[in-house]
Design a protein around this motif. Structure first.
Motif, short mmCIF file in Angstrom:
data_model
loop_
_atom_site.label_atom_id
_atom_site.label_comp_id
_atom_site.label_asym_id
_atom_site.label_seq_id
_atom_site.Cartn_x
_atom_site.Cartn_y
_atom_site.Cartn_z
N LYS A 3 -4.11 53.58 30.34
CA LYS A 3 -4.48 54.20 29.09
C LYS A 3 -4.97 55.62 29.32
O LYS A 3 -5.50 55.97 30.36
N GLU A 160 -7.08 43.83 23.78
CA GLU A 160 -5.91 44.44 24.43
C GLU A 160 -4.69 44.31 23.54
O GLU A 160 -3.88 45.24 23.43
N ASP A 164 -2.65 47.50 22.09
CA ASP A 164 -1.25 47.71 22.49
C ASP A 164 -0.25 47.27 21.43
O ASP A 164 0.96 47.30 21.68
N LYS A 166 0.43 44.21 20.31
CA LYS A 166 1.18 43.06 20.79
C LYS A 166 0.62 41.77 20.20
O LYS A 166 -0.54 41.70 19.81
#
Length: 341
Positions: A3, A160, A164, A166
């Protein structure tokens, strides 16, 4: 891919590790020192070399080759002044962030910032701003409940996935079912309310967002599939304008008319319910408050908190709710009713 935040923090640490001439440090030595500071800075020697070459374009860094090793140093002894040291004001900002924003930070970012939080604490001890935290407090309405624990590994996966874009799979125990059910969620946003961390997400192919509390999640696994997003969904509007975390009743605004005692209405003369709020003094000393406001359960709980100091006049449907509620409360507190142990 690492990142941007990780890279920036690594750059800062790297610049502070490089000694001034005539001292110098090899790339391998710098790599080991970075790893000792934080495992998230553990990158290979080639990456460190690339970092140094990139930084040397903006800072007066020089390199000398001795055999197969490259040794780096600041060519100008005063060059470190170009990197601003942490000021007292910056240290206070870090302190407040550590105290009040930690739950909203992705765990990886929080872990990277821990050394800066500690450093800020040391800086504050040397300045009068160090006393500021002892002289300020945030107070919330009502009793402060002890927030349920969230599994750190689960929180890491959820944050996370959100960062991202996801999907992730998780066992979720809802209030209705009482048992954990495996679900695939599309994370849309995080809300912290009264110490509880909520995830706004859609499940599977469904497009309607729901609220999931993190403390009821377990066995979270990050997936490689991208989050399925509704292009019309606006997280800020969903939370702030639609008042979804205020427990909407009708989804509409209502024109509230309520009689307040003078004491109960005083704070509304300073903190308005709405832009169109009006307060009318009545002959009996009561204050008639008129305001257009969202129709939510939180509005009802707020009004109930005043007890007999407030009488709901309108709309008629809301008044009828309070008529039925006060009748039920009167029955519950009937003095002829025996007390339950």
């Amino acid at each position: 891919m690492r990142k941007a935040t990780d890279t920036m923090l690594r750059y800062l640490e790297l610049l502070q590790l490089i000694p001034s001439s005539p001292k110098a440090m090899s790339v391998t030595q710098l790599q080991k020192k970075l790893r000792n500071i934080n495992l998230d800075f553990a990158v290979d020697v080639r990456t460190i070399q690339r970092d140094l070459e990139k930084l040397s374009a903006s800072f007066p860094l020089s390199c000398e080759s001795k055999g197969r090793a490259n040794y780096w140093f600041w060519a100008d002894k005063s060059a470190m002044a170009q990197i601003p040291a942490m000021s007292g004001n910056t240290a206070l900002a870090f302190k407040l962030a550590a105290d009040h924003l930690s739950k909203l930070m992705p765990p990886a970012t929080l872990r990277l910032l821990v050394p800066y939080f500690k450093h800020a604490g040391g800086i504050l001890q040397q300045t009068k701003l160090g006393k500021w935290s002892n002289k300020t407090r945030i107070i919330y309405r009502g009793p402060q409940l002890i927030a349920p624990a969230v599994k750190p590994k689960t929180q890491k996966v959820v944050y996370e996935a959100l960062l991202d874009d996801k999907q992730f799979a998780v066992d979720y125990q809802s209030k209705e079912r009482g048992v954990s059910v495996r679900q695939v969620l599309n994370p849309l946003g995080i809300v912290l309310k009264n110490g509880i961390i909520y995830l706004v997400a859609t499940a599977g192919e469904h497009e309607h967002p729901r609220h999931y509390v993190l403390h009821r999640m377990s066995r979270a696994v990050l997936l490689q599939q991208k989050t399925k997003l509704n292009t019309n969904f606006d997280f800020a509007r969903y939370v702030e304008e639609e008042k979804t975390f205020s427990y909407p009743v009708s989804g509409e605004k209502i024109k509230l008319h309520a009689l307040f005692s003078e004491d109960a209405a005083f704070h509304l003369s300073e903190s308005k319910l709405s832009e169109d709020q009006k307060i009318i003094n009545k002959k009996d000393g009561k204050m008639l408050v008129k305001a257009t406001i969202n129709d939510t359960m939180e509005l009802r709980w707020w009004l109930l908190g005043f007890g007999c100091e407030v009488e709901v006049i309108g709309p008629n449907s809301l008044r009828q709710e309070f008529v039925e509620l006060t009748a039920a409360m009167n029955n519950a507190y009937n003095p002829e009713k025996p007390n339950q142990p």
